[in-house]
Design a protein around this motif. Sequence first.
Motif, PDB file in Angstrom:
ATOM      1  N   ILE A  85       0.327  -1.457  -0.225  1.00 36.01           N
ATOM      2  CA  ILE A  85      -0.044   0.016   0.090  1.00 36.01           C
ATOM      3  C   ILE A  85       1.107   1.834  -0.275  1.00 36.01           C
ATOM      4  O   ILE A  85       2.060   1.274   0.978  1.00 36.01           O
ATOM      5  CB  ILE A  85      -1.119   0.369   1.351  1.00 36.01           C
ATOM      6  CG1 ILE A  85      -1.854  -0.992   1.117  1.00 36.01           C
ATOM      7  CG2 ILE A  85      -2.055   1.186   1.779  1.00 36.01           C
ATOM      8  CD1 ILE A  85      -1.909  -1.491   2.449  1.00 36.01           C
ATOM      9  N   HIS A  86       0.049   2.097  -0.948  1.00 34.80           N
ATOM     10  CA  HIS A  86       1.957   3.552  -1.107  1.00 34.80           C
ATOM     11  C   HIS A  86       1.252   4.176   0.135  1.00 34.80           C
ATOM     12  O   HIS A  86       0.009   4.507   0.292  1.00 34.80           O
ATOM     13  CB  HIS A  86       0.921   3.608  -2.208  1.00 34.80           C
ATOM     14  CG  HIS A  86       1.685   4.771  -2.856  1.00 34.80           C
ATOM     15  ND1 HIS A  86       2.322   6.451  -1.888  1.00 34.80           N
ATOM     16  CD2 HIS A  86       3.038   4.608  -4.177  1.00 34.80           C
ATOM     17  CE1 HIS A  86       3.737   6.828  -2.987  1.00 34.80           C
ATOM     18  NE2 HIS A  86       4.009   6.323  -3.317  1.00 34.80           N
ATOM     19  N   VAL A  87       1.974   5.114   0.732  1.00 31.92           N
ATOM     20  CA  VAL A  87       1.920   5.610   1.848  1.00 31.92           C
ATOM     21  C   VAL A  87       1.418   6.615   1.527  1.00 31.92           C
ATOM     22  O   VAL A  87       0.092   7.090   2.841  1.00 31.92           O
ATOM     23  CB  VAL A  87       3.684   5.674   2.783  1.00 31.92           C
ATOM     24  CG1 VAL A  87       3.760   7.139   2.109  1.00 31.92           C
ATOM     25  CG2 VAL A  87       3.787   6.300   4.032  1.00 31.92           C
ATOM     26  N   ASN A  88       1.535   7.332  -0.210  1.00 32.24           N
ATOM     27  CA  ASN A  88       0.417   8.583  -0.479  1.00 32.24           C
ATOM     28  C   ASN A  88      -1.610   8.210   0.034  1.00 32.24           C
ATOM     29  O   ASN A  88      -2.075   9.422   0.496  1.00 32.24           O
ATOM     30  CB  ASN A  88       1.033   9.144  -1.713  1.00 32.24           C
ATOM     31  CG  ASN A  88       1.859   9.495  -1.473  1.00 32.24           C
ATOM     32  OD1 ASN A  88       2.322   9.761  -1.075  1.00 32.24           O
ATOM     33  ND2 ASN A  88       1.475   9.882  -3.337  1.00 32.24           N
ATOM     34  N   SER A  89      -1.463   6.628   0.174  1.00 33.82           N
ATOM     35  CA  SER A  89      -2.727   6.994  -0.309  1.00 33.82           C
ATOM     36  C   SER A  89      -3.339   6.296   1.230  1.00 33.82           C
ATOM     37  O   SER A  89      -4.271   7.191   1.698  1.00 33.82           O
ATOM     38  CB  SER A  89      -3.108   4.833  -0.832  1.00 33.82           C
ATOM     39  OG  SER A  89      -3.072   5.146  -1.729  1.00 33.82           O
ATOM     40  N   ILE A  90      -2.001   5.642   2.148  1.00 32.94           N
ATOM     41  CA  ILE A  90      -2.412   5.970   3.729  1.00 32.94           C
ATOM     42  C   ILE A  90      -2.855   7.777   4.006  1.00 32.94           C
ATOM     43  O   ILE A  90      -3.547   7.951   5.160  1.00 32.94           O
ATOM     44  CB  ILE A  90      -2.020   5.465   4.455  1.00 32.94           C
ATOM     45  CG1 ILE A  90      -1.771   3.073   4.153  1.00 32.94           C
ATOM     46  CG2 ILE A  90      -1.941   5.260   6.400  1.00 32.94           C
ATOM     47  CD1 ILE A  90      -0.641   2.930   4.372  1.00 32.94           C
ATOM     48  N   GLU A  91      -1.638   8.095   3.862  1.00 32.52           N
ATOM     49  CA  GLU A  91      -1.647  10.220   5.004  1.00 32.52           C
ATOM     50  C   GLU A  91      -3.136  10.258   4.407  1.00 32.52           C
ATOM     51  O   GLU A  91      -3.577  10.973   4.697  1.00 32.52           O
ATOM     52  CB  GLU A  91      -0.511  10.419   4.164  1.00 32.52           C
ATOM     53  CG  GLU A  91       0.459  10.228   4.745  1.00 32.52           C
ATOM     54  CD  GLU A  91       1.804  10.741   4.132  1.00 32.52           C
ATOM     55  OE1 GLU A  91       1.992  10.908   3.033  1.00 32.52           O
ATOM     56  OE2 GLU A  91       3.046  10.257   4.843  1.00 32.52           O
ATOM     57  N   MET A  92      -3.230  10.192   2.548  1.00 34.36           N
ATOM     58  CA  MET A  92      -4.844  10.540   1.909  1.00 34.36           C
ATOM     59  C   MET A  92      -5.681  10.491   3.030  1.00 34.36           C
ATOM     60  O   MET A  92      -6.869  11.369   3.628  1.00 34.36           O
ATOM     61  CB  MET A  92      -4.989  10.498   0.454  1.00 34.36           C
ATOM     62  CG  MET A  92      -6.024  10.900  -0.316  1.00 34.36           C
ATOM     63  SD  MET A  92      -6.489  10.145  -1.385  1.00 34.36           S
ATOM     64  CE  MET A  92      -6.766   8.961  -1.086  1.00 34.36           C
ATOM     65  N   ARG A  93      -6.239   9.381   3.298  1.00 33.53           N
ATOM     66  CA  ARG A  93      -6.797   8.899   3.682  1.00 33.53           C
ATOM     67  C   ARG A  93      -6.919   9.589   5.186  1.00 33.53           C
ATOM     68  O   ARG A  93      -7.973   9.402   5.855  1.00 33.53           O
ATOM     69  CB  ARG A  93      -6.844   7.324   3.789  1.00 33.53           C
ATOM     70  CG  ARG A  93      -7.952   6.360   4.942  1.00 33.53           C
ATOM     71  CD  ARG A  93      -7.988   5.190   5.734  1.00 33.53           C
ATOM     72  NE  ARG A  93      -9.500   4.220   5.493  1.00 33.53           N
ATOM     73  CZ  ARG A  93      -9.472   4.576   7.588  1.00 33.53           C
ATOM     74  NH1 ARG A  93      -8.204   5.272   8.167  1.00 33.53           N
ATOM     75  NH2 ARG A  93     -10.189   4.093   8.451  1.00 33.53           N
ATOM     76  N   ASN A  94      -6.163   8.812   6.157  1.00 31.55           N
ATOM     77  CA  ASN A  94      -6.359   9.799   7.422  1.00 31.55           C
ATOM     78  C   ASN A  94      -6.377  11.674   7.145  1.00 31.55           C
ATOM     79  O   ASN A  94      -6.889  11.886   8.457  1.00 31.55           O
ATOM     80  CB  ASN A  94      -4.601   9.870   8.033  1.00 31.55           C
ATOM     81  CG  ASN A  94      -4.684   8.182   8.457  1.00 31.55           C
ATOM     82  OD1 ASN A  94      -5.228   7.068   8.518  1.00 31.55           O
ATOM     83  ND2 ASN A  94      -3.143   7.846   8.590  1.00 31.55           N
ATOM     84  N   TRP A  95      -6.081  12.156   6.541  1.00 28.58           N
ATOM     85  CA  TRP A  95      -6.058  13.360   5.925  1.00 28.58           C
ATOM     86  C   TRP A  95      -7.695  13.353   5.680  1.00 28.58           C
ATOM     87  O   TRP A  95      -8.425  14.643   6.598  1.00 28.58           O
ATOM     88  CB  TRP A  95      -5.737  13.865   4.729  1.00 28.58           C
ATOM     89  CG  TRP A  95      -5.855  15.537   4.416  1.00 28.58           C
ATOM     90  CD1 TRP A  95      -5.581  16.554   5.316  1.00 28.58           C
ATOM     91  CD2 TRP A  95      -6.450  15.625   2.811  1.00 28.58           C
ATOM     92  NE1 TRP A  95      -6.032  17.036   4.868  1.00 28.58           N
ATOM     93  CE2 TRP A  95      -6.310  16.949   3.025  1.00 28.58           C
ATOM     94  CE3 TRP A  95      -6.554  14.653   2.044  1.00 28.58           C
ATOM     95  CZ2 TRP A  95      -6.956  17.844   1.780  1.00 28.58           C
ATOM     96  CZ3 TRP A  95      -7.071  15.384   0.564  1.00 28.58           C
ATOM     97  CH2 TRP A  95      -7.377  17.074   0.522  1.00 28.58           C
TER      98      TRP A  95
END
Length: 187
Positions: free
Chosen positions: A172-182
């Motif tokens: 899972i790309h870290v950007n996807s996780i950060e986007m979700r949390n944002w």
Amino acid sequence: MNIDFFKKELSDVLSKKRYEHSIRVLETSLSLGKIYNADLNKIALASLLHDYAKEFTREKLLKISKEHFKDETKDYLTNVEILHSYVASYIAKEKFKIDDDEILNAIKFHTTGRKNMSLIEKIVYIADAIEPKRDYPHVEKIRDLALVDLNKAILLEVNKKIEYLIKGDYIIHVNSIEMRNWLLKIS
């Protein structure tokens, strides 16, 4: 912007199937852009070019990624699904002389998303996921949400994407996780 020029450029590098997908993303993006009062020229350019590098060879994707996005892609070099978006943004900048960061970022992050996405980035990201030929569980709900709340639509889409990636033991790309949390913080 000469939309016919970019359509011709796309038809020269993409298969018929991928070209038609790009046109559907364009149409979906423009529809959403009208709803959310976004810059339709920026949306059109980003939508048309988002998959420009999708059918490049693995070798070409790796070469351009290593040369121009070394730090950003070093952990994802085995995943051409991610690399093509970075390379497409590079092509947009170098070949087509697009220097608008919002357009370039919409292309670059259309696969993974990222935190602090602009409206243009959000529209291209979700349009790619919900264009009319996309068929996966929950896509209809995501389409309906996109018409009234982009953030909620993207949040549902990324949640389902992450579930899929976990089930398949994919990175899972870290950007996807950060986007979700944002999105959780701002919604």
